[in-house]
Design a protein around this motif. Structure first.
Motif, PDB file in Angstrom:
ATOM      1  N   PRO A 388       0.803  -1.236   0.000  1.00 14.97           N
ATOM      2  CA  PRO A 388       0.000   0.000   0.000  1.00 14.97           C
ATOM      3  C   PRO A 388       0.830   1.278   0.000  1.00 14.97           C
ATOM      4  CG  PRO A 388      -0.938  -1.594   1.512  1.00 14.97           C
ATOM      5  CD  PRO A 388       0.366  -2.161   1.049  1.00 14.97           C
ATOM      6  N   GLU A 389       2.003   1.251   0.665  1.00 17.16           N
ATOM      7  CA  GLU A 389       2.821   2.451   0.689  1.00 17.16           C
ATOM      8  C   GLU A 389       3.470   2.729  -0.664  1.00 17.16           C
ATOM      9  OE1 GLU A 389       5.644   2.479   3.817  1.00 17.16           O
ATOM     10  OE2 GLU A 389       4.144   2.446   5.416  1.00 17.16           O
ATOM     11  N   GLN A 390       3.547   1.702  -1.525  1.00 16.94           N
ATOM     12  CA  GLN A 390       4.148   1.902  -2.831  1.00 16.94           C
ATOM     13  C   GLN A 390       3.143   2.412  -3.870  1.00 16.94           C
ATOM     14  OE1 GLN A 390       6.059  -1.720  -4.018  1.00 16.94           O
ATOM     15  NE2 GLN A 390       7.194  -1.931  -2.105  1.00 16.94           N
ATOM     16  N   VAL A 391       1.846   2.315  -3.550  1.00 13.07           N
ATOM     17  CA  VAL A 391       0.820   2.719  -4.515  1.00 13.07           C
ATOM     18  C   VAL A 391       0.921   4.198  -4.867  1.00 13.07           C
ATOM     19  CG1 VAL A 391      -1.667   2.954  -4.869  1.00 13.07           C
ATOM     20  CG2 VAL A 391      -0.736   0.853  -3.878  1.00 13.07           C
ATOM     21  N   PRO A 392       1.031   5.144  -3.887  1.00 11.52           N
ATOM     22  CA  PRO A 392       1.149   6.557  -4.286  1.00 11.52           C
ATOM     23  C   PRO A 392       2.364   6.835  -5.156  1.00 11.52           C
ATOM     24  CG  PRO A 392       0.625   6.359  -1.954  1.00 11.52           C
ATOM     25  CD  PRO A 392       0.960   4.987  -2.426  1.00 11.52           C
ATOM     26  N   THR A 393       3.478   6.167  -4.860  1.00 14.00           N
ATOM     27  CA  THR A 393       4.681   6.382  -5.665  1.00 14.00           C
ATOM     28  C   THR A 393       4.460   5.914  -7.098  1.00 14.00           C
ATOM     29  OG1 THR A 393       6.045   6.106  -3.696  1.00 14.00           O
ATOM     30  CG2 THR A 393       7.132   5.888  -5.834  1.00 14.00           C
ATOM     31  N   LEU A 394       3.839   4.737  -7.250  1.00 11.94           N
ATOM     32  CA  LEU A 394       3.599   4.230  -8.603  1.00 11.94           C
ATOM     33  C   LEU A 394       2.591   5.102  -9.343  1.00 11.94           C
ATOM     34  CD1 LEU A 394       3.381   0.384  -7.778  1.00 11.94           C
ATOM     35  CD2 LEU A 394       5.291   1.625  -8.825  1.00 11.94           C
ATOM     36  N   ARG A 395       1.579   5.604  -8.632  1.00 14.09           N
ATOM     37  CA  ARG A 395       0.595   6.472  -9.285  1.00 14.09           C
ATOM     38  C   ARG A 395       1.246   7.771  -9.762  1.00 14.09           C
ATOM     39  NH1 ARG A 395      -2.818   6.805  -5.425  1.00 14.09           N
ATOM     40  NH2 ARG A 395      -4.178   5.104  -6.123  1.00 14.09           N
ATOM     41  N   THR A 396       2.142   8.318  -8.913  1.00 15.56           N
ATOM     42  CA  THR A 396       2.821   9.550  -9.295  1.00 15.56           C
ATOM     43  C   THR A 396       3.701   9.341 -10.511  1.00 15.56           C
ATOM     44  OG1 THR A 396       2.803  10.295  -6.994  1.00 15.56           O
ATOM     45  CG2 THR A 396       4.382  11.354  -8.477  1.00 15.56           C
ATOM     46  N   LEU A 397       4.397   8.197 -10.566  1.00 14.70           N
ATOM     47  CA  LEU A 397       5.253   7.908 -11.726  1.00 14.70           C
ATOM     48  C   LEU A 397       4.434   7.695 -12.977  1.00 14.70           C
ATOM     49  CD1 LEU A 397       7.878   5.488 -10.090  1.00 14.70           C
ATOM     50  CD2 LEU A 397       8.232   7.851 -10.829  1.00 14.70           C
TER      51      LEU A 397
END
Length: 402
Positions: A388-397
């Motif tokens: 779940p903590e990686q989801v915002p990073t992937l969405r931003t990329l």
């Protein structure tokens, strides 16, 4: 164990081996004690108390817990051997390892490394002529190295049997020698055979520089924990057997025999009543008031010290709650990870030496040539992930590609 290389080359093995076996025998009490604790047979089981006193002897599986956790975390996945420059040779090595039982031996080696501070494996040819790998009992096997800074292996020794039926098997770079060994440590005539490994086929895997087991340092704390829990239960048993204190002029004896207190005590237990002869007489129980809170604090402190100094986390602790993030759990595993990395280096060193043995065997068997020095040996572990903590990073990329 070290030996001068010149002495090894200039003297017969039958003369060199008895003092080496005697030196190794001095380590047996320590190794046997570590084995007992790993099996749950702690020193508390040897305790005796005077007759009539309760003697509960509780053992707690801290040693096995520590050893299994360390071994499982170190080898959560099978060992991987990689080298893009020689794929055929690596594939042949993996096939030999799978057929020779290397994966099972690796798990046994990791556990023995954790318990005894060292593990020993043997490469040999099975009845079908194929190379195999076996994990030996470190209490009966050792490797002799030279006294140079390189500490090159000179020979491996395996002791089997007992009493007058013992056998010492010596593995050198060229041959295998089997000698009967009597109770006095004298060797008989040797039977020799060759092998195809080109090096000493016995490999030693240290746990650290001192060869210390993972729970060896906390054995006094484990003994204290066993003693505290055992005495706590003994106190409970003695609490149930409280003393009856009689004050004033009274007698418990029978009319026929005023001194027969045992019969009166049995009648008192059955009738559950007591008649007091005068107003000054009094009967009350003498009780021991255990301070349960203080005992529990001490017990928890000992458990915390065991986990702390062995660097193994207590996963039943409330601090490992289910709502922790993967990063938070990784921080709590930081000390364990550092210790595992040290163990990993020693284990990889032994695995590379074993790969050198298999490379020699492969060369003589017509299989692809393997350069063991170029192998990449990976030990993969299963770590908690926090997707779940990686989801915002992937969405931003995804929204703002580089």
């Amino acid at each position: 164990m070290t030996l001068d290389r010149e002495a090894f080359l200039s003297q017969p093995l039958q003369k060199l081996l008895p003092p080496l076996i005697q030196t190794f025998g001095a380590q047996r009490p320590r190794l046997d004690r570590l084995h007992r604790y790993a099996q749950g047979r702690h020193d508390i089981l040897l305790r005796t108390r005077p007759e009539g006193l309760p003697n509960q002897r509780l053992t707690h599986g801290f040693p096995r817990y520590i050893a299994q956790l360390m071994a499982g975390y170190l080898l959560g996945e099978p060992v991987r051997y990689e080298d893009p420059q020689q794929p055929d040779a690596v594939d042949a090595l993996n096939r030999l390892y799978r057929a020779g039982g290397a994966e099972q031996a690796d798990m046994e080696l990791a556990y023995q490394q954790s318990v005894y501070g060292r593990a020993v494996s043997l490469c040999y040819h099975g009845a079908d002529g194929q190379p195999r790998v076996a994990a030996l009992d470190p209490r009966y096997a050792f490797v002799v190295r030279d006294d140079t800074v390189e500490q090159r292996p000179l020979m491996g020794v395996l002791l089997t049997g007992s009493g007058d039926q013992r056998t010492a098997t010596m593995y050198t770079a060229e041959q295998v020698l089997r000698c009967p060994l009597d109770a006095a440590g004298r060797l008989g005539s040797a039977r020799t055979a060759g092998h195809l490994f080109g090096r000493v086929p016995m490999v030693e895997y240290l746990n650290d520089l001192e060869g210390q087991g993972d729970f060896e340092e906390v054995l006094p704390l484990i003994d204290a924990y066993d003693l505290l829990s055992s005495d706590r239960l003994n106190d409970r048993a003695q609490f149930a057997d409280a003393l009856l204190v009689l004050t004033g002029v009274m007698g418990l004896g029978t009319a026929e025999d005023p001194t027969d207190f045992r019969s009166a005590a049995r009648r008192l237990r059955q009738d559950r009543t007591l008649a007091l002869p005068d107003s000054d007489a009094k009967a009350e129980w003498l009780l021991k008031n255990p301070v349960e809170k203080d005992i529990d604090v001490l017990r928890q402190a000992l458990a915390n010290d065991i986990h702390k100094f062995s660097m193994t986390p207590d996963f039943s602790d409330e601090r490992f709650a289910g709502n922790l993030s993967g990063i938070a759990i990784k921080y709590k595993l930081f000390c364990l990870e550092q210790k595992i990395r040290l163990k990993e280096r020693w284990l990889i060193s032994g695995l590379r030496e074993r790969a050198r043995l298999m490379a020699c065997c492969m060369a003589q068997s017509g299989l692809p040539q393997l350069d063991a020095e170029q192998l990449t040996i990976r030990l993969q572990r299963r770590l908690p992930e926090d997707d779940p903590e990686q989801v915002p990073t992937l969405r931003t990329l995804a929204e703002n590609p580089p």
